[in-house]
Design a protein around this motif. Structure first.
Motif, PDB file in Angstrom:
ATOM      1  N   PRO A 260      -3.264 -14.628 -32.132  1.00 59.37           N
ATOM      2  CA  PRO A 260      -2.957 -15.806 -32.937  1.00 59.37           C
ATOM      3  C   PRO A 260      -2.770 -15.451 -34.403  1.00 59.37           C
ATOM      4  O   PRO A 260      -3.274 -14.433 -34.870  1.00 59.37           O
TER       5      PRO A 260
ATOM      6  N   PRO B 271      -4.288 -20.605 -33.441  1.00 61.51           N
ATOM      7  CA  PRO B 271      -5.648 -20.563 -32.898  1.00 61.51           C
ATOM      8  C   PRO B 271      -6.281 -21.948 -32.891  1.00 61.51           C
ATOM      9  O   PRO B 271      -6.018 -22.767 -33.771  1.00 61.51           O
TER      10      PRO B 271
ATOM     11  N   ASP C 194      -4.326 -22.599 -27.727  1.00 64.56           N
ATOM     12  CA  ASP C 194      -5.630 -22.483 -27.077  1.00 64.56           C
ATOM     13  C   ASP C 194      -5.586 -23.274 -25.769  1.00 64.56           C
ATOM     14  O   ASP C 194      -4.506 -23.519 -25.228  1.00 64.56           O
TER      15      ASP C 194
ATOM     16  N   SER D 229      -0.618 -21.795 -21.832  1.00 66.15           N
ATOM     17  CA  SER D 229      -1.671 -21.583 -22.820  1.00 66.15           C
ATOM     18  C   SER D 229      -1.872 -20.093 -23.047  1.00 66.15           C
ATOM     19  O   SER D 229      -1.837 -19.307 -22.102  1.00 66.15           O
ATOM     20  N   TYR D 230      -2.103 -19.723 -24.311  1.00 63.53           N
ATOM     21  CA  TYR D 230      -2.474 -18.333 -24.601  1.00 63.53           C
ATOM     22  C   TYR D 230      -3.981 -18.131 -24.476  1.00 63.53           C
ATOM     23  O   TYR D 230      -4.500 -17.075 -24.801  1.00 63.53           O
ATOM     24  N   SER D 231      -4.682 -19.152 -23.976  1.00 61.51           N
ATOM     25  CA  SER D 231      -6.075 -19.019 -23.570  1.00 61.51           C
ATOM     26  C   SER D 231      -6.148 -19.511 -22.124  1.00 61.51           C
ATOM     27  O   SER D 231      -5.446 -18.993 -21.270  1.00 61.51           O
TER      28      SER D 231
ATOM     29  N   THR E 106      -2.748 -16.932 -20.450  1.00 63.00           N
ATOM     30  CA  THR E 106      -3.641 -15.784 -20.482  1.00 63.00           C
ATOM     31  C   THR E 106      -4.729 -15.901 -19.423  1.00 63.00           C
ATOM     32  O   THR E 106      -5.155 -14.904 -18.851  1.00 63.00           O
TER      33      THR E 106
ATOM     34  N   ARG F 127      -2.706 -10.176 -22.942  1.00 62.37           N
ATOM     35  CA  ARG F 127      -2.210 -10.463 -24.290  1.00 62.37           C
ATOM     36  C   ARG F 127      -2.751  -9.440 -25.284  1.00 62.37           C
ATOM     37  O   ARG F 127      -3.777  -8.801 -25.047  1.00 62.37           O
TER      38      ARG F 127
ATOM     39  N   TRP G  98      -7.238 -13.754 -28.278  1.00 60.19           N
ATOM     40  CA  TRP G  98      -7.246 -14.863 -27.329  1.00 60.19           C
ATOM     41  C   TRP G  98      -8.338 -14.635 -26.307  1.00 60.19           C
ATOM     42  O   TRP G  98      -8.654 -13.504 -25.960  1.00 60.19           O
TER      43      TRP G  98
END
Length: 516
Positions: free
Chosen positions: A168, A225, A249, A285-287, A314, A342, A346
């Motif tokens: 992020p 983030p 997120d 989502s990157y989370s 992720t 990633r 994250w």
């Protein structure tokens, strides 16, 4: 003829309802759509007038209206016309603020609504949080060295080769928090609008009852983030359908918040989140695309997710006990999940499904995860699936039925692969740590059923890929109709590997290795 008459009567009814609804255009109260005038006071006057006159519609016409924090009230429908944009002010002084004892000076977001009933946001327009002015898009936020020192890669863990990588990006010291908040509200609806570019959580329902979110486009920014999509805390009877959510997120987070610190406007209740339906959505989502539970947690129960696509994420589904309060009666059905490794800070490490129960707070009785069902799930992931309990919180009654899992190689294996990410736990060794990776790892769990599980490995090249299914510290494990085997490049790995445990049954004992 009957069909024509029905259509006429339907159109007449809708027109009559619309005509009878009291309309309060924000421009009548001084709002200016010039993309520079701050219209907070004018919008609030329109809301107050609508509420004082028994309710109706606060109308936002086409154009860009800059605003700080305003508050909806009971019986008010905020309607954004096609082409209408409510855009967050770049000046923090235009947002209401408060000072909680833990975090210090904190700014509200754009809409903060408390203790209201029959309140809604509808229309084809847009709420834009203007996150570009609250972040440095030239820098990537990195994981600290203490967190990575037990990873396989140590200081090289998730290293960015150039630019900001997967993010992020770095937030400013101060930024507005939740962009849209409903706290202590009943009968809440959010329909069809777009919610874009949030600088923090996008939409938060706290202590609410009877919530419907449908047809929205929520794109908070994949590099931002803390830019969750929708957070549901201590709320009941919530339905989220037909939404496109793309969040930096967690796209959807469901928790039973315990209100360990006071926030003005929050009702301060401590109760469960329950009776939640999520259906027909596309999530990125990157989370975690879907997160249930975590710290500061009360019980979450009766959550049902169906017909959902999770892509470019992720972590797919994350179910976490780190605190008191249990997670129970949860189902996932008819889903596609695609996950990736990633770079950057994250949470998650490419797992399509992650279930874990491990202490994250002292001096509480740790909750439990129980009665979770997965059916008809197709996964493509760059890490294995995980069911990870502990001695003090054994995961109970988990079933996988009709699972098709392709575990595939990642271009980021050298900097991120071969690790488990349990962050939010106590103890540095338990945060991110290296481990051999089976396709499905089960540890400290009981009453586990796996049926009709098809596993394929695509181009595995790393020696840490091992067993098809590995079970440790288990009680009552049943595996039937399992199609697949160990990693094809690891000659020491087993199709099914069993460590310490009791009560194992299978319809095909071939390729089962049991630790002596």
């Amino acid at each position: 003829m009957k069909k024509i008459l029905f259509l006429f009567l339907s159109m007449w009814f809708n027109y009559t309802v619309f005509a009878q609804q009291k309309t309060f255009a924000i421009t009548q109260f001084g709002a200016v759509a010039d993309a520079k005038t701050v219209n907070t006071a004018a919008i609030q006057k329109a809301v107050d007038a609508c509420n004082a006159n028994g309710g109706g519609m606060v109308y936002v016409p086409a154009g860009t209206f800059i605003t700080g924090t305003f508050h909806l009230k009971s019986n008010v429908n905020l309607y954004l016309e096609n082409g209408a944009v409510l855009k967050g002010s770049p000046n923090l002084k235009d947002y209401d603020s408060y000072t909680p004892p833990i975090y210090g000076l904190t700014y509200y977001g754009m809409l903060y609504t408390t203790n209201a009933s029959n309140v809604s946001i509808t229309g084809q327009g847009t709420i834009d949080g203007n996150n570009q002015v609250f972040h440095d898009f030239t820098q990537a936020k990195k994981i600290d060295a203490n967190t990575t020192r037990f990873s396989r890669q140590k200081d090289n863990y998730r290293k960015v080769s150039s630019g900001v990588g997967d993010g992020p990006v770095v937030p400013n010291k101060d930024r507005p928090h939740q962009m849209v908040v409903f706290s202590g509200c009943t009968n809440v609806q959010v329909r069809n609008v777009s919610l874009l570019n949030s600088p923090f959580w996008t939409m938060h329902f706290a202590d609410c009852d009877a919530v419907l979110v449908t047809g929205i486009r929520l794109w908070s920014g994949l590099l931002i983030p803390n830019a969750d999509g929708i957070d549901v805390t201590s709320s009941s009877n919530v339905t989220i359908t037909d939404c496109d959510i793309r969040a930096g997120d967690d796209a959807l987070a469901i928790v039973g918040y315990d209100h360990h610190f006071e926030i003005p406007g929050f009702t301060g209740k401590k109760h469960v989140s329950e009776n939640i339906i999520i259906a027909n959505c596309n999530l990125q989502s990157y989370s975690s695309a879907i997160r249930i539970g975590f710290l500061d947690q009360n019980t979450v129960r009766n959550v049902h997710v169906s017909n959902v696509n999770i892509t470019n994420s992720t972590r797919g589904i994350g179910i976490f006990v780190r605190d008191e309060g249990s997670l129970e009666n949860i189902t996932f059905s008819n889903m596609y999940i695609e996950t990736k490794l990633r770079t950057g800070d994250w949470w998650g490490n490419g797992e399509p499904i992650h279930i874990s129960a491990i202490r994250g707070k002292e001096n509480v009785k740790l909750g439990q995860i129980k009665n979770v069902k997965f059916s008809n799930i197709t996964c493509k992931g760059e890490n294995g699936m995980l069911v990870y309990g502990t001695d003090e919180s054994i995961i109970d009654d988990i079933s996988f039925n009709g699972i098709n899992f392709e575990l595939t190689d990642s271009k980021l294996n050298d900097v991120a692969g071969g690790n488990i990410d349990l962050r939010g736990v106590m103890g540095e060794k338990n945060q991110i740590f290296q481990r051999d990776i089976p396709a499905l790892l089960i540890d400290h769990a009981k009453n586990i059923s796996i049926n009709d599980f098809k596993l394929t490995w695509t181009n595995p090249r790393m020696p840490y890929y091992t067993h098809g299914i590995e079970a440790e510290n288990f009680q009552n494990l049943r595996i039937t109709n399992f199609s697949g085997g160990a990693s094809p490049i690891n000659k020491q790995a087993a199709r099914i590997y069993l460590g310490q445990g009791q009560g194992f049954t299978t319809d095909d004992p071939k390729g089962v290795v049991r630790q002596k």
